[in-house]
Design a protein around this motif. Structure first.
Motif, PDB file in Angstrom:
ATOM      1  N   VAL A 170       0.853  -1.198   0.000  1.00 38.30           N
ATOM      2  CA  VAL A 170       0.000   0.000   0.000  1.00 38.30           C
ATOM      3  C   VAL A 170       0.887   1.246   0.000  1.00 38.30           C
ATOM      4  O   VAL A 170       0.586   2.239  -0.663  1.00 38.30           O
ATOM      5  N   ARG A 171       1.978   1.151   0.733  1.00 41.39           N
ATOM      6  CA  ARG A 171       2.913   2.283   0.785  1.00 41.39           C
ATOM      7  C   ARG A 171       3.501   2.571  -0.606  1.00 41.39           C
ATOM      8  O   ARG A 171       3.596   3.711  -1.017  1.00 41.39           O
ATOM      9  N   TYR A 172       3.868   1.504  -1.299  1.00 44.37           N
ATOM     10  CA  TYR A 172       4.387   1.694  -2.657  1.00 44.37           C
ATOM     11  C   TYR A 172       3.309   2.295  -3.555  1.00 44.37           C
ATOM     12  O   TYR A 172       3.574   3.124  -4.413  1.00 44.37           O
ATOM     13  N   SER A 173       2.073   1.839  -3.331  1.00 43.85           N
ATOM     14  CA  SER A 173       0.970   2.321  -4.153  1.00 43.85           C
ATOM     15  C   SER A 173       0.705   3.804  -3.912  1.00 43.85           C
ATOM     16  O   SER A 173       0.379   4.539  -4.839  1.00 43.85           O
TER      17      SER A 173
END
Lengths: 206, 413
Positions: A170-173
């Motif tokens: 989610v962080r990468y997203s």
């Protein structure tokens, strides 16, 4: 702060956390003791220089850098990324048309893992030194972290600490600075599907 | 010429987009060439425009009236109704209705400020405003309710869908409905929203009009206001309930889909990056910190850990050996403290310097003189100069001329 009595599971819990384990409900008494005496544990560990973290998905771990070899971590991450990708791709074949909510309920067979089903995945796995024969090693490592529970008959299931890896995705997203070239090259996902193209699909219906 | 309704409907379904545009823009054609040029952009590759025009005419999808070819009015009405039915009213439309209701409420407040107005014209206008308020409320309720029904139908279609590709598109549509329609509308009609506050004002006006003392309580305006107040409360409750029902149905689906979509986006980004061998971008050391020091010191502090390690490596060793050149005498040198200990045992010493020289020797004068000075500093109460004169003290190298100091262990109080 008064320390009337040290937690009964302190030694075991400390040993496990220092080894990189994420303690979840599956760890039984250790987890219950941690949950019951969280402030006391936090205080004790803080005085020893450790930061105990509680994740909203219900598990505990030590925050901070450690000595896990990056190759092992990379292999573990790649292993999980491919599983998540496969679950997303096949979710419309499932009854509930979703995979995250049932992630911790399902069991997975090692023989049915998608990591070596395509040439692209085989190549990427090979790049981090994982072959079909070494998959159990990755699973054992994830088991030692408390992320998966290895079961009989070459099966395993995910435990709540897998959410540390999901959080990472989610962080990468959410990373706005991610290369536009990379995101443009990524396959279209559910929410990114162009609704306007539906009309064309509708026309395919008899 | 006998025409088959079945064929007609099939044709309309197949060429819906062409006919929708034709009817919406009310096109009239003078010749076949004009029709052909109009239909050409809608044709599939390889299809013949002249054949399609012929079919349009055969089926009566275009008919000749006053020399021009045009779609028959019934078809235009049918398609318009169809579009209206199957298009969700946007939140902007609902907001428009709420703004209209707000205007009506403002007028209602003016007219009902002092209860039922005395003039017949004002009463007539008040009645009309009350009627229009009810109509507008009903329209809002019907619009939101109808849209919620369509959302429910969309959810059912998605759940019944078996083709994975279709599912993906239907899910995208549901997410769009949730984000761009339902949530804004809910915000508008929920407690605290514009619709709620306007309807509260309507209820307040109606309450003012309805609570009249007899014989005014039998007045038609009074009765109408009471009815409007009940309608407002009921319609508002029903509308809100339906919107919440739709939200409950659609919300979890969309939340799960949005969340999984975000995860998938992250997964794809990470895999793409790994694919090009750029592990640094993933920032694993910082983003996925895992403590693992099973064999290290208990304290997770570098300084403390280093100190403990140093302690652990400590080994007990004997003191270093003295060299031959080191002092041969192991006698402890005299100090003022050790001299004082001895002096304390004496009752009185008439010449303290002489007494010191007897103990430390007469090789050099500076040692006994220094010790005497230290004693005077340490115990001035016990030392005193005896007599006015000096005396000679003999040392190896020199003679020392000094005053005589005496020691009295029990000084006068």
């Amino acid at each position: 702060m008064n320390l009337p009595e040290l937690p009964p599971r302190l030694a075991g819990v400390f040993r496990a956390l220092r080894s990189g384990r994420h303690i979840s409900r599956a760890d039984g008494p250790d987890f219950l003791d941690l949950e019951r005496r969280t402030p006391l544990y936090e205080h004790l560990f803080q005085k020893l220089g450790y930061t105990l973290r509680h994740h909203s998905q219900g598990f505990y771990y030590f925050e901070g850098t450690g000595a896990i070899r990056s190759e092992r971590m990379r292999a573990a991450l790649l292993f999980l990324l491919i599983i998540f990708q496969d679950l997303e791709e096949r979710k419309f074949n499932r009854q509930d048309r979703a995979w995250e909510r049932s992630l911790l309920r399902n069991t997975y067979k090692v023989a049915e893992l998608p990591h070596f089903h395509t040439a692209q995945r085989r190549a990427i796995m090979s790049a981090v030194g994982i072959e079909e024969s070494t998959l159990p090693k990755v699973l054992r490592f994830l088991g030692s972290l408390g992320v998966v529970q290895v079961m009989p008959d070459d099966q395993f299931k995910f435990l709540s600490p897998v959410y540390r890896f999901i959080d990472l995705c989610v962080r990468y997203s959410d990373d706005d600075k991610w290369s536009t070239a990379l995101s443009a090259a990524a396959p279209t996902t559910t929410a990114e599907a162009d609704p306007s193209s539906e009309e064309d699909e509708e026309e395919l219906e008899p | 010429m006998a025409r088959s309704p079945h064929d007609f409907i099939r044709f309309v379904a197949k060429h819906y987009r062409l006919l929708a545009v034709m009817c919406r823009e009310n096109h009239r054609f003078n010749s076949d060439a004009e029709i052909e040029s109009f239909v050409r952009p809608f044709l599939e590759t390889g299809a013949s425009a002249s054949l399609l025009v012929a079919r349009l005419k055969d089926l009566g999808v275009v008919s000749q009236t006053t020399g021009d070819w045009t779609p028959p009015p019934f078809l235009a009405r049918f398609l318009a109704d169809l579009e209206h039915r199957h298009a969700l009213a946007s939140p902007g439309v609902v907001r428009g209705w709420v703004e209209k209701l707000s205007g009506l409420t403002h007028r209602l407040e003016e007219l009902s400020a002092g209860g039922i107005p005395p003039g017949a014209d004002s009463q007539l206008e008040l009645g009309a405003v009350l009627d229009e308020t009810t109509d507008t409320l009903s329209t809002i309720a019907a619009t939101v309710g109808g849209n919620c029904d369509r959302i429910g139908a969309e959810v059912s279609r998605y759940r019944a869908e078996e083709d994975a590709r279709q599912m993906r598109f239907r899910l995208a549509r549901l997410i769009d409905l949730h984000t761009n329609y339902l949530e804004p509308v809910l915000k508008l009609i929920d407690i605290g929203g514009d619709f709620y506050s306007v309807s509260e004002r309507v209820v307040a006006c109606c309450a003012r009009l309805a609570t009249q003392i007899a014989p005014l309580s039998e007045h038609p305006i009074c009765i109408a206001a009471g009815t409007v107040a009940r309608d407002v409360t009921w319609l508002r409750r029903v509308t809100l309930r339906r919107a919440h029902e739709a939200h409950r149905e659609l919300g979890p689906l969309c939340e799960a889909a949005t969340r999984e979509s975000a995860i998938a986006r992250g997964v794809n980004r990470a895999l793409e990056t790994i694919g090009v061998g750029d592990w640094t971008r993933l920032d694993l050391d910082r983003a996925l910190q895992v403590v693992s020091i099973p064999d290290g010191p208990l304290l997770n502090d570098r300084a403390a850990g280093g100190y403990l390690l140093a302690l652990r490596t400590y080994r007990e060793a004997p003191p270093p050996l003295l060299h031959a050149a080191e002092p041969t005498s192991m006698e402890v040198p005299w100090s003022a403290a050790s001299l004082r200990e001895e002096l304390d045992r004496e009752v009185a010493v008439p010449d303290v310097l002489e007494w010191i020289c007897d103990r430390v020797g007469r090789n050099a004068s500076d040692v006994p003189a220094g010790l005497l000075h230290d004693l005077v500093e340490a115990a001035p109460e016990c030392l005193a100069v005896t007599g006015p004169g000096h005396r000679q003290y003999k040392f190896s190298a020199i003679d020392l001329d000094a005053r005589v100091w005496s020691w009295n262990g029990a000084p006068d109080a």
